[in-house]
Design a protein around this motif. Structure first.
Motif, mmCIF file in Angstrom:
data_model
loop_
_atom_site.group_PDB
_atom_site.id
_atom_site.type_symbol
_atom_site.label_atom_id
_atom_site.label_comp_id
_atom_site.label_asym_id
_atom_site.label_seq_id
_atom_site.Cartn_x
_atom_site.Cartn_y
_atom_site.Cartn_z
ATOM 1 N N ILE A 126 0.860 -1.179 0.000
ATOM 2 C CA ILE A 126 0.000 0.000 0.000
ATOM 3 C C ILE A 126 0.898 1.230 0.000
ATOM 4 O O ILE A 126 1.786 1.353 0.854
ATOM 5 N N MET A 127 0.681 2.136 -0.952
ATOM 6 C CA MET A 127 1.417 3.392 -0.991
ATOM 7 C C MET A 127 0.661 4.423 -0.165
ATOM 8 O O MET A 127 -0.497 4.721 -0.452
ATOM 9 N N ILE A 128 1.329 4.960 0.867
ATOM 10 C CA ILE A 128 0.666 5.857 1.808
ATOM 11 C C ILE A 128 1.013 7.307 1.504
ATOM 12 O O ILE A 128 2.179 7.674 1.415
ATOM 13 N N ASP A 129 -0.014 8.136 1.366
ATOM 14 C CA ASP A 129 0.169 9.572 1.143
ATOM 15 C C ASP A 129 -0.742 10.352 2.088
ATOM 16 O O ASP A 129 -1.754 9.839 2.572
ATOM 17 N N GLY A 130 -0.373 11.608 2.330
ATOM 18 C CA GLY A 130 -1.242 12.505 3.098
ATOM 19 C C GLY A 130 -1.385 12.166 4.563
ATOM 20 O O GLY A 130 -2.374 12.550 5.199
ATOM 21 N N GLN A 131 -0.415 11.459 5.120
ATOM 22 C CA GLN A 131 -0.501 11.074 6.533
ATOM 23 C C GLN A 131 0.569 11.754 7.387
ATOM 24 O O GLN A 131 0.900 11.281 8.468
ATOM 25 N N GLY A 132 1.097 12.866 6.895
ATOM 26 C CA GLY A 132 2.064 13.611 7.682
ATOM 27 C C GLY A 132 3.482 13.462 7.156
ATOM 28 O O GLY A 132 3.739 12.726 6.202
ATOM 29 N N ASN A 133 4.395 14.193 7.777
ATOM 30 C CA ASN A 133 5.790 14.247 7.348
ATOM 31 C C ASN A 133 6.706 13.477 8.292
ATOM 32 O O ASN A 133 6.938 13.886 9.427
#
Length: 330
Positions: A126-133
């Motif tokens: 799963i490619m995770i985006d938009g969950q913080g830096n």
């Protein structure tokens, strides 16, 4: 019947049976050799990797045409893939509106698993985006980002994936970025290790697209379940102000070579093709040779991001290019 005639007839019959037996043996041997040749030919033509599809390749279908993201498994199956690489943001606003609640995540997992099983597909990552830096200098924010990613580690485990892909966004100072990245990745990978999930970093812009710095972070983290996801084309470190045009580009071949020793997944990026079906800016044979030289035999994910071909045509063109290029590596 006279004795001499009987012996002559009997001998002829025996010879006939013998000839039939010899012919049958030769035919059986011939068929066996042909089957062996076919098996050998199939082994030679089979690539050294497995084919997966990055869901980002159909992001326009989903966002602009209203295609249901849960048809991903069916489409990938029909296009000749065996593995699925999900993209978290393509399930928004379904998940984001629910603030990624336990119930919303469970529904995402159950639906995705059902579709993958229905079409005989393997969930890869799963490619995770938009969950913080994960590489931000503020430790509190970095820790919050780690916590936000944990639910995706759990989802990957429940879906039978081997990994999640994360981004190392944060500080623009190389030394700070390295220290922050090591801290964030170590914390997340420590949690993921208990779930038997790998945490992979893609070269995805900013300092993560600097292959040398990226590889240095992997060496410093030094955990078996923390690795890279080299992308053939994401090596833009900085873009021109107010534009998507790249201002600072890292050498893509140098970058892939630096990241491959830590790779647990690979992304075959494509944008445009020439008349012979080759990617106009990426030498796929050169890339695949570097991939093979490290002993990598896992999934390579097709990720078409072009605009000249529609998404289905671009996906198929990238897949065919991968298979063609694989035959030319040694």
């Amino acid at each position: 019947m006279k004795r001499r005639k009987f012996i002559r007839n009997t001998s002829a019959a025996g010879l006939g049976i013998s000839l039939i037996g010899t012919y049958a043996c030769k035919e059986a041997k011939k068929e066996k050799e042909m089957a062996a040749d076919e098996t050998k030919s199939a082994a030679i033509s089979k690539p050294f990797f497995e084919l997966s599809l990055a869901q980002w390749s159909i992001h326009k279908m989903i966002r602009e045409e209203g295609v249901d993201p849960y048809t991903f498994a069916e489409k990938a199956k029909n296009w000749g893939f065996t593995g699925l690489e999900y993209v978290s943001q393509l399930y928004n606003p379904e998940l984001s509106d629910a603030d990624y609640s336990e119930e919303a995540m469970a529904a995402f997992i159950d639906k995705s698993n059902a579709e993958a099983k229905k079409h005989g597909m393997k969930n890869v990552l799963i490619m995770i985006d938009g969950q913080g830096n994960l590489a931000v200098s503020d430790e509190k924010e970095r820790n919050e980002t780690v916590e936000k990613h944990k639910k995706w580690v759990d989802a990957a485990a429940a879906m039978g994936c081997h990994a999640i892909r994360v981004n190392l966004n944060g500080s623009s100072n190389p030394e700070e970025w390295k220290a922050n990245s090591v801290d964030g990745l170590t914390k997340l990978a420590t949690y993921a290790k208990e779930k038997n999930i790998n945490v992979l970093v893609e070269n995805h812009g900013g300092l993560s697209s600097n292959g040398e710095l990226h590889a240095a972070v992997m060496k410093m983290v030094n955990m078996d379940n923390c690795g890279t996801l080299p992308d053939f084309g994401n090596f833009c470190i900085a873009r021109k102000s107010g534009s998507w045009d790249c201002e600072t580009q890292y050498d893509k071949y140098k970058g892939v070579k630096e990241l491959m020793p830590y790779a647990k997944a690979v992304s075959a990026k494509s944008h445009d093709f020439d008349a012979a079906g080759n990617e106009t800016e990426i030498d796929y044979v050169k890339m695949l040779q570097m991939v093979k030289d490290t002993g990598y035999t896992g999934f390579i994910g097709v990720e078409y991001e072009g605009s000249k071909l529609d998404e289905e045509a671009g996906i198929k063109a990238t897949k065919e290019l991968l298979l063609k290029a694989a035959k030319k590596v040694v």
